[in-house]
Scaffold this motif. Structure first.
Motif, PDB file in Angstrom:
ATOM      1  N   THR A 146      12.614   2.540   4.419  1.00 36.95           N
ATOM      2  CA  THR A 146      11.463   3.339   4.859  1.00 36.95           C
ATOM      3  C   THR A 146      11.511   4.777   4.368  1.00 36.95           C
ATOM      4  OG1 THR A 146      12.607   3.862   6.932  1.00 36.95           O
ATOM      5  CG2 THR A 146      11.141   1.946   6.946  1.00 36.95           C
ATOM      6  N   ALA A 147      12.566   5.164   3.660  1.00 37.56           N
ATOM      7  CA  ALA A 147      12.677   6.550   3.187  1.00 37.56           C
ATOM      8  C   ALA A 147      11.504   6.896   2.283  1.00 37.56           C
ATOM      9  CB  ALA A 147      13.991   6.746   2.446  1.00 37.56           C
ATOM     10  N   PRO A 177       0.872  -7.379  -2.061  1.00 42.89           N
ATOM     11  CA  PRO A 177       2.323  -7.163  -2.045  1.00 42.89           C
ATOM     12  C   PRO A 177       3.057  -8.481  -2.279  1.00 42.89           C
ATOM     13  CG  PRO A 177       1.235  -6.202  -0.096  1.00 42.89           C
ATOM     14  CD  PRO A 177       0.234  -7.091  -0.760  1.00 42.89           C
ATOM     15  N   VAL A 178       3.976  -8.491  -3.238  1.00 45.42           N
ATOM     16  CA  VAL A 178       4.732  -9.722  -3.507  1.00 45.42           C
ATOM     17  C   VAL A 178       6.229  -9.544  -3.277  1.00 45.42           C
ATOM     18  CG1 VAL A 178       3.044 -10.701  -5.096  1.00 45.42           C
ATOM     19  CG2 VAL A 178       4.857  -9.213  -5.995  1.00 45.42           C
ATOM     20  N   PRO A 235       0.798  -1.233   0.000  1.00 46.74           N
ATOM     21  CA  PRO A 235       0.000   0.000   0.000  1.00 46.74           C
ATOM     22  C   PRO A 235       0.825   1.276   0.000  1.00 46.74           C
ATOM     23  CG  PRO A 235      -0.947  -1.607   1.506  1.00 46.74           C
ATOM     24  CD  PRO A 235       0.365  -2.171   1.051  1.00 46.74           C
ATOM     25  N   ASP A 236       1.991   1.262   0.648  1.00 45.24           N
ATOM     26  CA  ASP A 236       2.784   2.485   0.715  1.00 45.24           C
ATOM     27  C   ASP A 236       3.508   2.806  -0.584  1.00 45.24           C
ATOM     28  OD1 ASP A 236       4.421   0.232   1.150  1.00 45.24           O
ATOM     29  OD2 ASP A 236       5.959   1.452   2.111  1.00 45.24           O
ATOM     30  N   ARG A 237       3.497   1.872  -1.556  1.00 41.56           N
ATOM     31  CA  ARG A 237       4.153   2.133  -2.838  1.00 41.56           C
ATOM     32  C   ARG A 237       3.188   2.122  -4.009  1.00 41.56           C
ATOM     33  NH1 ARG A 237       7.474  -1.264  -4.896  1.00 41.56           N
ATOM     34  NH2 ARG A 237       6.730  -3.079  -3.766  1.00 41.56           N
ATOM     35  N   ALA A 238       1.910   1.898  -3.747  1.00 38.23           N
ATOM     36  CA  ALA A 238       0.948   1.739  -4.840  1.00 38.23           C
ATOM     37  C   ALA A 238      -0.050   2.885  -4.936  1.00 38.23           C
ATOM     38  CB  ALA A 238       0.186   0.417  -4.668  1.00 38.23           C
ATOM     39  N   GLY A 239       0.132   3.930  -4.120  1.00 41.43           N
ATOM     40  CA  GLY A 239      -0.887   4.956  -4.015  1.00 41.43           C
ATOM     41  C   GLY A 239      -1.263   5.626  -5.317  1.00 41.43           C
ATOM     42  N   ALA A 240      -0.281   6.188  -6.032  1.00 40.35           N
ATOM     43  CA  ALA A 240      -0.588   6.923  -7.258  1.00 40.35           C
ATOM     44  C   ALA A 240      -1.187   5.999  -8.312  1.00 40.35           C
ATOM     45  CB  ALA A 240       0.672   7.603  -7.789  1.00 40.35           C
ATOM     46  N   GLU A 277      -0.778   8.478   3.786  1.00 41.12           N
ATOM     47  CA  GLU A 277      -1.883   8.209   2.878  1.00 41.12           C
ATOM     48  C   GLU A 277      -1.515   7.051   1.972  1.00 41.12           C
ATOM     49  OE1 GLU A 277      -4.607  10.300  -0.601  1.00 41.12           O
ATOM     50  OE2 GLU A 277      -3.191  11.497   0.544  1.00 41.12           O
ATOM     51  N   GLU A 278      -1.980   5.865   2.339  1.00 42.41           N
ATOM     52  CA  GLU A 278      -1.656   4.699   1.558  1.00 42.41           C
ATOM     53  C   GLU A 278      -2.674   4.504   0.443  1.00 42.41           C
ATOM     54  OE1 GLU A 278      -1.199   1.507   4.355  1.00 42.41           O
ATOM     55  OE2 GLU A 278       0.884   2.043   4.706  1.00 42.41           O
ATOM     56  N   ALA A 279      -2.407   3.525  -0.403  1.00 44.95           N
ATOM     57  CA  ALA A 279      -3.232   3.308  -1.577  1.00 44.95           C
ATOM     58  C   ALA A 279      -4.640   2.871  -1.201  1.00 44.95           C
ATOM     59  CB  ALA A 279      -2.583   2.238  -2.453  1.00 44.95           C
ATOM     60  N   PRO A 280      -5.642   3.348  -1.964  1.00 43.84           N
ATOM     61  CA  PRO A 280      -6.992   2.832  -1.772  1.00 43.84           C
ATOM     62  C   PRO A 280      -7.067   1.398  -2.288  1.00 43.84           C
ATOM     63  CG  PRO A 280      -6.922   4.232  -3.713  1.00 43.84           C
ATOM     64  CD  PRO A 280      -5.573   4.336  -3.046  1.00 43.84           C
TER      65      PRO A 280
END
Length: 295
Positions: A193-194, A43-44, A22-27, A208-211
């Motif tokens: 975590t950066a 997440p894989v 979720p923290d990398r898929a937001g946009a 704000e993580e991914a919906p």
């Protein structure tokens, strides 16, 4: 791509599985949602700091001392790893890289990320946005393109394409492992975590993580078996391998690749590629999903 109109957004009613945390898929998730799709998350892969931090630290010391003429960035995750390494030194990424060092990267998306961190980008392809595209642009050594070695920080699983291609142009190349690509989830004590400045400005930071619903592999396979997933997005060759290892069945869904290297890996694994994103942007990915479903 199906046009918007009386029927609503192009991907209305479609369910798309993103193989990112979720923290990398937001946009990406928000772009799909704007197109009417329901994003699902599985997440894989994940990312950890390098096993040998001393090797990275030594390379960064040499970078700061002016021993490299070029810094080549082969992924956005590399930027995160270098930003985290800079923070551990009490400095910023922009301060870590001397102004005389030329910076190269693999396309407009990574250029935007680097520029948001305060770095000038000297070389980046706009057509073929990959290591191959960057190699095609790379100037021959001694062709007025500066001097010194080329430093390539990269994943432990990085293909040799960039290093070998730049070396073939006559440049002395040094690679260093900047981070490890691992199965999800990473060790919490070692996970990168950066938060990148560009991602934070788009709402992709921790706040704000991914919906979308986050699935387990078992749940994702149940949805696939029931025919309730229309497309699966693979963001990297590593993700493609994990999709092949983890998900069943895949014959009734469209597999979307972000970039030609990912598409090639999917095909090498015997999987059909529904579409390859023309640009590795959230909008480009949404367009590729729609193109695969409505061709």
């Amino acid at each position: 791509m199906a046009p918007e109109g009386a029927a609503g957004p192009a991907l209305a009613g479609r369910r798309v599985l993103l193989t990112r945390s979720p923290d990398r898929a937001g946009a990406m998730a928000r772009a799909l949602a704007r197109a009417g799709a329901e994003p699902l998350l599985l997440p894989v892969i994940d990312f950890e700091r390098a096993d040998d931090p001393a090797a990275l630290a030594s390379a960064l010391d040499r970078l700061g001392a002016g021993e490299y003429g070029w810094l080549a960035i082969s992924s956005i995750t590399t930027v995160r790893a270098l930003k985290e390494a800079a923070a551990l030194r009490g400095t910023t990424l922009a301060q870590l890289v001397p102004g005389a060092v030329r910076v190269a990267t693999i396309g407009p998306s990574s250029r935007r990320v680097l520029e948001a961190e305060g770095l000038r980008v000297d070389l980046a392809p706009t057509g073929k946005q990959s290591a191959e595209g960057l190699v095609e642009l790379w100037p021959p050594h001694g062709d007025g393109a500066g001097a010194g070695r080329v430093l390539i920080p990269q994943s432990n699983l990085a293909a040799p394409t960039l290093a070998e291609g730049v070396a073939a142009r006559g440049w002395p190349v040094e690679t260093v492992i900047a981070y490890r690509t691992v199965d999800y989830p990473a060790d919490p004590a070692r996970r990168l975590t950066a938060v990148l400045a560009a991602a934070a400005s788009e709402g992709d930071g921790p706040a704000e993580e991914a919906p979308g619903v986050v699935l387990t592999p078992h749940e994702a396979n149940g949805e696939l078996a029931a025919g309730r997933i229309d497309a699966v997005v693979a963001a990297s060759p590593s993700a493609a391998r994990r999709i092949h290892e983890t998900l069943r069945p895949l014959d009734a869904v469209q597999l979307i690749a972000i970039g030609e290297p990912t598409a090639a890996e999917l095909r090498a694994l015997g999987l059909a590629v529904g579409a390859t994103a023309a640009t590795p942007t959230p909008e480009g990915i949404a367009e590729a999903v729609a193109r695969s479903l409505y061709r």
